[in-house]
Design a protein around this motif. Structure first.
Motif, PDB file in Angstrom:
ATOM      1  N   HIS A 242       0.821  -1.214   0.000  1.00 58.62           N
ATOM      2  CA  HIS A 242       0.000   0.000   0.000  1.00 58.62           C
ATOM      3  C   HIS A 242       0.855   1.265   0.000  1.00 58.62           C
ATOM      4  O   HIS A 242       0.329   2.368  -0.091  1.00 58.62           O
ATOM      5  N   LEU A 243       2.154   1.108   0.157  1.00 62.08           N
ATOM      6  CA  LEU A 243       3.013   2.260   0.456  1.00 62.08           C
ATOM      7  C   LEU A 243       3.633   2.871  -0.791  1.00 62.08           C
ATOM      8  O   LEU A 243       3.861   2.211  -1.800  1.00 62.08           O
ATOM      9  N   ARG A 244       3.931   4.145  -0.679  1.00 61.08           N
ATOM     10  CA  ARG A 244       4.723   4.916  -1.625  1.00 61.08           C
ATOM     11  C   ARG A 244       6.139   5.011  -1.061  1.00 61.08           C
ATOM     12  O   ARG A 244       6.333   4.772   0.129  1.00 61.08           O
ATOM     13  N   PRO A 245       7.104   5.419  -1.918  1.00 62.81           N
ATOM     14  CA  PRO A 245       8.438   5.709  -1.386  1.00 62.81           C
ATOM     15  C   PRO A 245       8.315   6.685  -0.210  1.00 62.81           C
ATOM     16  O   PRO A 245       7.539   7.647  -0.275  1.00 62.81           O
ATOM     17  N   GLY A 246       9.048   6.420   0.848  1.00 61.56           N
ATOM     18  CA  GLY A 246       8.926   7.236   2.054  1.00 61.56           C
ATOM     19  C   GLY A 246       8.105   6.540   3.126  1.00 61.56           C
ATOM     20  O   GLY A 246       8.036   6.987   4.264  1.00 61.56           O
ATOM     21  N   GLY A 247       7.419   5.458   2.727  1.00 58.42           N
ATOM     22  CA  GLY A 247       6.735   4.650   3.726  1.00 58.42           C
ATOM     23  C   GLY A 247       5.332   5.091   4.053  1.00 58.42           C
ATOM     24  O   GLY A 247       4.746   4.627   5.025  1.00 58.42           O
ATOM     25  N   THR A 248       4.734   5.992   3.240  1.00 62.91           N
ATOM     26  CA  THR A 248       3.367   6.401   3.554  1.00 62.91           C
ATOM     27  C   THR A 248       2.392   5.773   2.565  1.00 62.91           C
ATOM     28  O   THR A 248       2.755   5.435   1.441  1.00 62.91           O
ATOM     29  N   VAL A 249       1.164   5.645   3.017  1.00 62.81           N
ATOM     30  CA  VAL A 249       0.125   5.035   2.190  1.00 62.81           C
ATOM     31  C   VAL A 249      -0.109   5.912   0.960  1.00 62.81           C
ATOM     32  O   VAL A 249      -0.194   7.135   1.054  1.00 62.81           O
ATOM     33  N   SER A 250      -0.233   5.291  -0.198  1.00 69.34           N
ATOM     34  CA  SER A 250      -0.392   6.034  -1.449  1.00 69.34           C
ATOM     35  C   SER A 250      -1.789   6.625  -1.571  1.00 69.34           C
ATOM     36  O   SER A 250      -2.747   6.158  -0.952  1.00 69.34           O
ATOM     37  N   GLY A 251      -1.903   7.643  -2.415  1.00 70.29           N
ATOM     38  CA  GLY A 251      -3.177   8.284  -2.686  1.00 70.29           C
ATOM     39  C   GLY A 251      -4.260   7.312  -3.145  1.00 70.29           C
ATOM     40  O   GLY A 251      -5.365   7.325  -2.603  1.00 70.29           O
ATOM     41  N   PRO A 252      -3.980   6.448  -4.139  1.00 70.94           N
ATOM     42  CA  PRO A 252      -5.026   5.529  -4.582  1.00 70.94           C
ATOM     43  C   PRO A 252      -5.528   4.609  -3.463  1.00 70.94           C
ATOM     44  O   PRO A 252      -6.708   4.263  -3.432  1.00 70.94           O
ATOM     45  N   ASN A 253      -4.663   4.236  -2.519  1.00 71.59           N
ATOM     46  CA  ASN A 253      -5.130   3.394  -1.418  1.00 71.59           C
ATOM     47  C   ASN A 253      -5.983   4.180  -0.432  1.00 71.59           C
ATOM     48  O   ASN A 253      -6.922   3.633   0.152  1.00 71.59           O
ATOM     49  N   MET A 254      -5.685   5.463  -0.261  1.00 73.96           N
ATOM     50  CA  MET A 254      -6.574   6.288   0.579  1.00 73.96           C
ATOM     51  C   MET A 254      -7.906   6.505  -0.127  1.00 73.96           C
ATOM     52  O   MET A 254      -8.962   6.481   0.504  1.00 73.96           O
ATOM     53  N   PHE A 255      -7.845   6.705  -1.441  1.00 73.13           N
ATOM     54  CA  PHE A 255      -9.089   6.800  -2.222  1.00 73.13           C
ATOM     55  C   PHE A 255      -9.927   5.527  -2.045  1.00 73.13           C
ATOM     56  O   PHE A 255     -11.142   5.590  -1.822  1.00 73.13           O
ATOM     57  N   ALA A 256      -9.262   4.372  -2.141  1.00 72.93           N
ATOM     58  CA  ALA A 256      -9.986   3.095  -2.016  1.00 72.93           C
ATOM     59  C   ALA A 256     -10.642   2.976  -0.647  1.00 72.93           C
ATOM     60  O   ALA A 256     -11.790   2.524  -0.527  1.00 72.93           O
ATOM     61  N   LEU A 257      -9.934   3.403   0.397  1.00 77.87           N
ATOM     62  CA  LEU A 257     -10.501   3.338   1.752  1.00 77.87           C
ATOM     63  C   LEU A 257     -11.736   4.232   1.861  1.00 77.87           C
ATOM     64  O   LEU A 257     -12.777   3.821   2.410  1.00 77.87           O
ATOM     65  N   ALA A 258     -11.651   5.447   1.340  1.00 76.28           N
ATOM     66  CA  ALA A 258     -12.797   6.361   1.390  1.00 76.28           C
ATOM     67  C   ALA A 258     -13.975   5.790   0.605  1.00 76.28           C
ATOM     68  O   ALA A 258     -15.125   5.819   1.064  1.00 76.28           O
ATOM     69  N   ASP A 259     -13.688   5.241  -0.551  1.00 75.30           N
ATOM     70  CA  ASP A 259     -14.729   4.715  -1.443  1.00 75.30           C
ATOM     71  C   ASP A 259     -15.432   3.511  -0.795  1.00 75.30           C
ATOM     72  O   ASP A 259     -16.662   3.441  -0.755  1.00 75.30           O
TER      73      ASP A 259
END
Lengths: 138, 138, 138, 138
Positions: free
Chosen positions: A44-61
């Motif tokens: 789920h992560l992007r470089p830097g170790g944070t959750v990527s935008g598309p995965n946050m979008f998926a959670l909201a959706d």
């Protein structure tokens, strides 16, 4: 308000209809506010170790979709028609994300919900989203 | 306009910085409009055989991000701060998605782009997105 | 595409249905792209001499609404359900604003359009908007 | 949280900086949530007797702007860069609108707030908005 689906039936629905992603999500609270956890994994992560935008979008959706089904029952194939999202802080590395969902409108044709997403244990949201769903005729 | 990165350097940047997803995307045109293909695979799909919302979000996000780098060079870690998206039609099953990206503002602090997404070969867009990126001080 | 309303009939519709604001707007081009002018007056301005956000919102809203009627005819009371807007540059003082409207979807239930707004004579947009309208059953 | 402006100083700021519209708004509550009333008048209305979209946009914009100043003080000329709005119900004819504002992020460069708008006395929101403001360097 009377709800048509509880945490168990929502989880079963998710596992049956979205088997590829159902394991990512856990329903943690069902009431006026629906609480959904994203179990953050390496991919789920992007470089830097944070959750990527598309995965946050998926959670909201997923969160708003489940909150609509909680009220309507598993009868309809609601479709996302609009999404608006603000990414406000970097999620904390190594922590799950918690989505807190409200339904603002549940019309005959359109439903609208919004969500705040937090790194678990934090009080400041990492993201905000609002989404509209088209409800097909029953 | 003078561009700082061409298709080859953008592809190399994507492969180096986002190795997990770089294979999903192909840069097909670089000019005032940047054209990016999502090579649709089985695991991009929702039940019914259409590309899922989060994968369309990812395509829009990657496309606008690359169009900013095309103009700024690979110098900065731009961060998505806002996204707005309309899902207008069901993508055609079994077809790649094509994103056509414009940059509308390239400021010192904020950049704004928008994108239309099409099922390959169609003239009616399946989705529209606009996104804002925060540009860190150089 | 065959259009159901031309510039004259759209202007007459605006004057009849929205007499309070119709004088603010002029329809300058009707084709795939609809072009609408906001005749900027003193009371459209914010301190600093630029057009205020609500007046740019009104221009986008009127423009997309008219572009829908151009295609559907003056039959229906379409209602704005969602709007997303980016304010990208300060409008030039003392100049009219020009809105260039596209319709991206014209469905049975929902229509989506987007618009770029320019200070007259400039090539860089001051604002971008996309809006969704609910089309009542005919 | 410590606030830098109270209801009186926010009202005075509004009257001084935005004399054309200040009379339309009344600040009704200042705390974590800022509450702002739109005193609905004849010229705020659309045919059918409901408040027009641009006037609801103005209420959301003023409300979030004041909630930022409440925290930052009257030092800066914050500028709206993005707005997203859902119009969910028809406002009740003949009633004022009440906006309930939250600030979700107050960064060095960007601030984000959201708002629910109600017809006075109702519990179901007529509209929802989220807006981003760019904070100029102090």
């Amino acid at each position: 308000m009377h709800f048509k689906m509880d945490a168990t039936s929502l989880s079963e629905f998710l596992a049956r209809e979205f088997p590829q992603v159902a394991g990512d999500f856990a329903i943690e609270g069902v009431g006026e506010e629906l609480v959904v956890r994203l179990r953050v994994r390496e991919d789920h992560l992007r470089p830097g170790g944070t959750v990527s935008g598309p995965n946050m979008f998926a959670l909201a959706d997923v969160g708003i979709y489940l909150a609509i089904l909680q009220r309507l029952g598993p009868v309809a194939l609601a479709v996302t028609t609009n999404a608006s999202m603000d990414f406000m802080r970097k999620p904390e590395a190594g922590r799950d994300l918690i989505a807190r969902v409200r339904i603002l409108k549940l019309g005959r044709v359109l439903a609208v919900g919004d969500v705040l997403i937090f790194s678990e244990g934090d009080t400041k949201p990492v993201a905000r989203a609002s989404m509209t769903y088209s409800i097909p005729p029953q």
